[in-house]
Design a protein around this motif. Sequence first.
Motif, PDB file in Angstrom:
ATOM      1  N   TRP A 133       0.841  -1.181   0.000  1.00  0.00           N
ATOM      2  CA  TRP A 133       0.000   0.000   0.000  1.00  0.00           C
ATOM      3  C   TRP A 133       0.873   1.226   0.000  1.00  0.00           C
ATOM      4  O   TRP A 133       1.828   1.335   0.762  1.00  0.00           O
ATOM      5  CB  TRP A 133      -0.896  -0.028   1.220  1.00  0.00           C
ATOM      6  CG  TRP A 133      -1.809   1.154   1.332  1.00  0.00           C
ATOM      7  CD1 TRP A 133      -2.370   1.854   0.326  1.00  0.00           C
ATOM      8  CD2 TRP A 133      -2.251   1.777   2.555  1.00  0.00           C
ATOM      9  NE1 TRP A 133      -3.137   2.868   0.810  1.00  0.00           N
ATOM     10  CE2 TRP A 133      -3.094   2.844   2.190  1.00  0.00           C
ATOM     11  CE3 TRP A 133      -2.023   1.527   3.893  1.00  0.00           C
ATOM     12  CZ2 TRP A 133      -3.705   3.657   3.119  1.00  0.00           C
ATOM     13  CZ3 TRP A 133      -2.630   2.332   4.820  1.00  0.00           C
ATOM     14  CH2 TRP A 133      -3.463   3.385   4.446  1.00  0.00           C
ATOM     15  N   GLY A 170      -2.259   5.442  -3.329  1.00  0.00           N
ATOM     16  CA  GLY A 170      -3.427   4.594  -3.123  1.00  0.00           C
ATOM     17  C   GLY A 170      -3.423   3.320  -3.923  1.00  0.00           C
ATOM     18  O   GLY A 170      -4.443   2.644  -4.012  1.00  0.00           O
ATOM     19  N   ARG A 220      -3.526  -7.453  -5.760  1.00  0.00           N
ATOM     20  CA  ARG A 220      -4.578  -7.216  -6.752  1.00  0.00           C
ATOM     21  C   ARG A 220      -5.045  -8.526  -7.377  1.00  0.00           C
ATOM     22  O   ARG A 220      -6.238  -8.725  -7.642  1.00  0.00           O
ATOM     23  CB  ARG A 220      -4.046  -6.260  -7.820  1.00  0.00           C
ATOM     24  CG  ARG A 220      -5.081  -5.768  -8.790  1.00  0.00           C
ATOM     25  CD  ARG A 220      -4.626  -4.503  -9.518  1.00  0.00           C
ATOM     26  NE  ARG A 220      -3.372  -4.718 -10.225  1.00  0.00           N
ATOM     27  CZ  ARG A 220      -2.235  -4.127  -9.895  1.00  0.00           C
ATOM     28  NH1 ARG A 220      -2.189  -3.313  -8.858  1.00  0.00           N
ATOM     29  NH2 ARG A 220      -1.131  -4.344 -10.595  1.00  0.00           N
ATOM     30  N   CYS A 229      -7.441 -10.189  -4.994  1.00  0.00           N
ATOM     31  CA  CYS A 229      -8.785  -9.600  -5.040  1.00  0.00           C
ATOM     32  C   CYS A 229      -9.548 -10.067  -6.276  1.00  0.00           C
ATOM     33  O   CYS A 229     -10.769 -10.317  -6.214  1.00  0.00           O
ATOM     34  CB  CYS A 229      -8.685  -8.080  -5.003  1.00  0.00           C
ATOM     35  SG  CYS A 229      -8.004  -7.416  -3.460  1.00  0.00           S
ATOM     36  N   THR A 267     -17.358 -10.121   0.334  1.00  0.00           N
ATOM     37  CA  THR A 267     -17.544  -8.884   1.100  1.00  0.00           C
ATOM     38  C   THR A 267     -16.455  -8.704   2.151  1.00  0.00           C
ATOM     39  O   THR A 267     -15.808  -7.647   2.235  1.00  0.00           O
ATOM     40  CB  THR A 267     -18.926  -8.883   1.780  1.00  0.00           C
ATOM     41  OG1 THR A 267     -19.941  -9.034   0.777  1.00  0.00           O
ATOM     42  CG2 THR A 267     -19.144  -7.589   2.540  1.00  0.00           C
ATOM     43  N   LEU A 325     -12.655  -8.464   0.448  1.00  0.00           N
ATOM     44  CA  LEU A 325     -12.371  -7.197  -0.224  1.00  0.00           C
ATOM     45  C   LEU A 325     -12.403  -6.029   0.752  1.00  0.00           C
ATOM     46  O   LEU A 325     -11.630  -5.076   0.617  1.00  0.00           O
ATOM     47  CB  LEU A 325     -13.367  -6.962  -1.359  1.00  0.00           C
ATOM     48  CG  LEU A 325     -13.230  -7.883  -2.581  1.00  0.00           C
ATOM     49  CD1 LEU A 325     -14.083  -7.365  -3.724  1.00  0.00           C
ATOM     50  CD2 LEU A 325     -11.789  -7.991  -3.043  1.00  0.00           C
ATOM     51  N   LEU A 326     -13.289  -6.114   1.752  1.00  0.00           N
ATOM     52  CA  LEU A 326     -13.314  -5.067   2.766  1.00  0.00           C
ATOM     53  C   LEU A 326     -12.000  -5.035   3.544  1.00  0.00           C
ATOM     54  O   LEU A 326     -11.429  -3.969   3.801  1.00  0.00           O
ATOM     55  CB  LEU A 326     -14.490  -5.290   3.718  1.00  0.00           C
ATOM     56  CG  LEU A 326     -14.626  -4.281   4.871  1.00  0.00           C
ATOM     57  CD1 LEU A 326     -14.943  -2.889   4.329  1.00  0.00           C
ATOM     58  CD2 LEU A 326     -15.723  -4.722   5.842  1.00  0.00           C
ATOM     59  N   TYR A 363      -8.910  -6.694   2.775  1.00  0.00           N
ATOM     60  CA  TYR A 363      -7.625  -6.682   2.077  1.00  0.00           C
ATOM     61  C   TYR A 363      -7.547  -5.716   0.906  1.00  0.00           C
ATOM     62  O   TYR A 363      -6.441  -5.461   0.405  1.00  0.00           O
ATOM     63  CB  TYR A 363      -7.297  -8.097   1.608  1.00  0.00           C
ATOM     64  CG  TYR A 363      -7.172  -9.068   2.753  1.00  0.00           C
ATOM     65  CD1 TYR A 363      -6.139  -8.926   3.674  1.00  0.00           C
ATOM     66  CD2 TYR A 363      -8.093 -10.086   2.937  1.00  0.00           C
ATOM     67  CE1 TYR A 363      -6.011  -9.799   4.741  1.00  0.00           C
ATOM     68  CE2 TYR A 363      -7.984 -10.973   4.007  1.00  0.00           C
ATOM     69  CZ  TYR A 363      -6.946 -10.816   4.909  1.00  0.00           C
ATOM     70  OH  TYR A 363      -6.827 -11.669   5.976  1.00  0.00           O
ATOM     71  N   ALA A 364      -8.679  -5.173   0.431  1.00  0.00           N
ATOM     72  CA  ALA A 364      -8.657  -4.178  -0.633  1.00  0.00           C
ATOM     73  C   ALA A 364      -8.938  -2.781  -0.095  1.00  0.00           C
ATOM     74  O   ALA A 364      -8.256  -1.819  -0.472  1.00  0.00           O
ATOM     75  CB  ALA A 364      -9.670  -4.532  -1.720  1.00  0.00           C
ATOM     76  N   LEU A 365      -9.935  -2.673   0.798  1.00  0.00           N
ATOM     77  CA  LEU A 365     -10.297  -1.353   1.310  1.00  0.00           C
ATOM     78  C   LEU A 365      -9.438  -0.956   2.509  1.00  0.00           C
ATOM     79  O   LEU A 365      -8.866   0.140   2.548  1.00  0.00           O
ATOM     80  CB  LEU A 365     -11.780  -1.335   1.686  1.00  0.00           C
ATOM     81  CG  LEU A 365     -12.325   0.025   2.160  1.00  0.00           C
ATOM     82  CD1 LEU A 365     -12.189   1.060   1.048  1.00  0.00           C
ATOM     83  CD2 LEU A 365     -13.797  -0.099   2.587  1.00  0.00           C
ATOM     84  N   LEU A 366      -9.340  -1.850   3.496  1.00  0.00           N
ATOM     85  CA  LEU A 366      -8.575  -1.536   4.702  1.00  0.00           C
ATOM     86  C   LEU A 366      -7.097  -1.890   4.575  1.00  0.00           C
ATOM     87  O   LEU A 366      -6.296  -1.528   5.439  1.00  0.00           O
ATOM     88  CB  LEU A 366      -9.180  -2.271   5.907  1.00  0.00           C
ATOM     89  CG  LEU A 366     -10.647  -1.939   6.217  1.00  0.00           C
ATOM     90  CD1 LEU A 366     -11.133  -2.736   7.420  1.00  0.00           C
ATOM     91  CD2 LEU A 366     -10.813  -0.438   6.475  1.00  0.00           C
ATOM     92  N   ARG A 367      -6.717  -2.654   3.549  1.00  0.00           N
ATOM     93  CA  ARG A 367      -5.323  -3.031   3.284  1.00  0.00           C
ATOM     94  C   ARG A 367      -4.681  -3.730   4.482  1.00  0.00           C
ATOM     95  O   ARG A 367      -3.577  -3.389   4.906  1.00  0.00           O
ATOM     96  CB  ARG A 367      -4.490  -1.804   2.894  1.00  0.00           C
ATOM     97  CG  ARG A 367      -5.125  -0.913   1.856  1.00  0.00           C
ATOM     98  CD  ARG A 367      -5.228  -1.618   0.515  1.00  0.00           C
ATOM     99  NE  ARG A 367      -5.966  -0.805  -0.441  1.00  0.00           N
ATOM    100  CZ  ARG A 367      -5.427   0.088  -1.257  1.00  0.00           C
ATOM    101  NH1 ARG A 367      -4.146   0.276  -1.221  1.00  0.00           N
ATOM    102  NH2 ARG A 367      -6.164   0.770  -2.095  1.00  0.00           N
TER     103      ARG A 367
END
Length: 494
Positions: A58, A63, A70, A73, A128, A131-132, A134-138
Amino acid sequence: MSINMNEEDMVRTSTNRGAASKSAAQTIYGSLSSSSSVSTANGSVGHMSRTERRMCGWFPESGTMSPVRRTFCLFVTFDLILTFILWVIYTQLIGDSSVWEAFTKQLAGFTIKSSLFDTVMLAAMRFTFLLLGYALLRLNHWWVIALTTFLTCGYLLAKCFLFNFKDNNNNPLSYVVLIISFVLAWAETWFLDFKVIPVEKKHRDRVNHSHQYVSERSRLIGDSEQGVMSGEDHEYYSPLVTPEGSDDEGEHRSGFQTPRRGHSRQASQSSVTSILGAREQDFVRQAREAMDITLEMMNLEDGWKLQVGDNLENGIVHSQYFKKYNRKIFRLQAIMNMDPKRIWEELAYGTNNSPQWNPTLVECRTLETIDDNTEISYNIAAEAAGGLVTARDFVNVRCWGVRNGVYLSCACGTTYADMPPQKKYVRGENGPGGIVLKALPDDSSKSELTWFLNSSLKGWIPQSAVEQGLSGFLLDYLKYLSQRLEEIREEEGS
């Protein structure tokens, strides 16, 4: 400095000396400009290199995320889509009257015993949460994937006991949907735990180490400038030996120039190693060890067994087993019709062009220059035996110099973070070895060439089988080198 010099001239002179010292330090650290820039004013890291940006998980300023995360995801999204498609096909196959009635029965009349729509809901739950997290909150922890996999496996285990396969006419697709859902959940767990987290951690550590290393070098440059401004005189020079007369010659031959030494030939070697970073010092140490070991083998006369050859004009190959390396080291000896210095210049400074005349090499390039006599090189050896032996690549630390009138070009395998093993090549291993050149006692225009080959090709081929073909490889190299020297004579003669 004149005692009549005014204060303004003194300040100007000190400033010029400071700039010259800083320039000299930056020259030694030539790779500084290609590394991550460091802001010395606030002590913070300025920019990461392109490779570092790709691999770290990250980057707050951009961003973006790493390719491996990736891909994870995308795989989670693929899980949801595949499960949904399999459920739609299953529902159509079990429909009694119409497709929509079958869908209505699966959704409105849902029970754990008769419907497989819950597998789609499990996939949506994984999609949900993953992705929440590991993609959004990293996140960089495994607890989210552990939770989703635990819930999925627990539910599927219960469903295997409760689902009524007979009422669904033992449709094979019902088994497939349950098994696929189970496999995808564990595949996601494996990919995150064994690929995403370790790869990103490894590259974050490398980036942090690189930034720390660059900061240390920048601090040294700043200290050297401050030292000069305070009246201290720092001098820099190349730490390894170069041939006699290289200070004044600087002649161009075959597109390269014999490197010039710095102005302070008397500066102590310890002052140079104190300027070099710890990483460079380790590479220089490896290089010098390779040169020392090569000279020791040069002085070793006993124990060599003849492999092939009967005269020095066409080349003679001997071998000897060394327990330390658990393999044979091969020695090629030959008489070359050119003075040793000219051959040494071609081998030491023309290495990157060697694939043009040596077909056993596919690629040869410099990864990093440590100093005037040391570098990290990357070589790709061509496949052999009609493709039976695939191409190999090697990462070596090379050094070259002159000791007691003997010209040396030595190397040994090393580990270099920016060139990890490649998927399409088997990474070979080179032990300490190299080429030694010296003039014949009765004819200084000719040279005695000795090459110590200490190599392991790795892979599935036994080392004993490799050793049988190395004698021929050495003689082939000698033939190509002789042809190259003939070309040089023609070029310089014209």
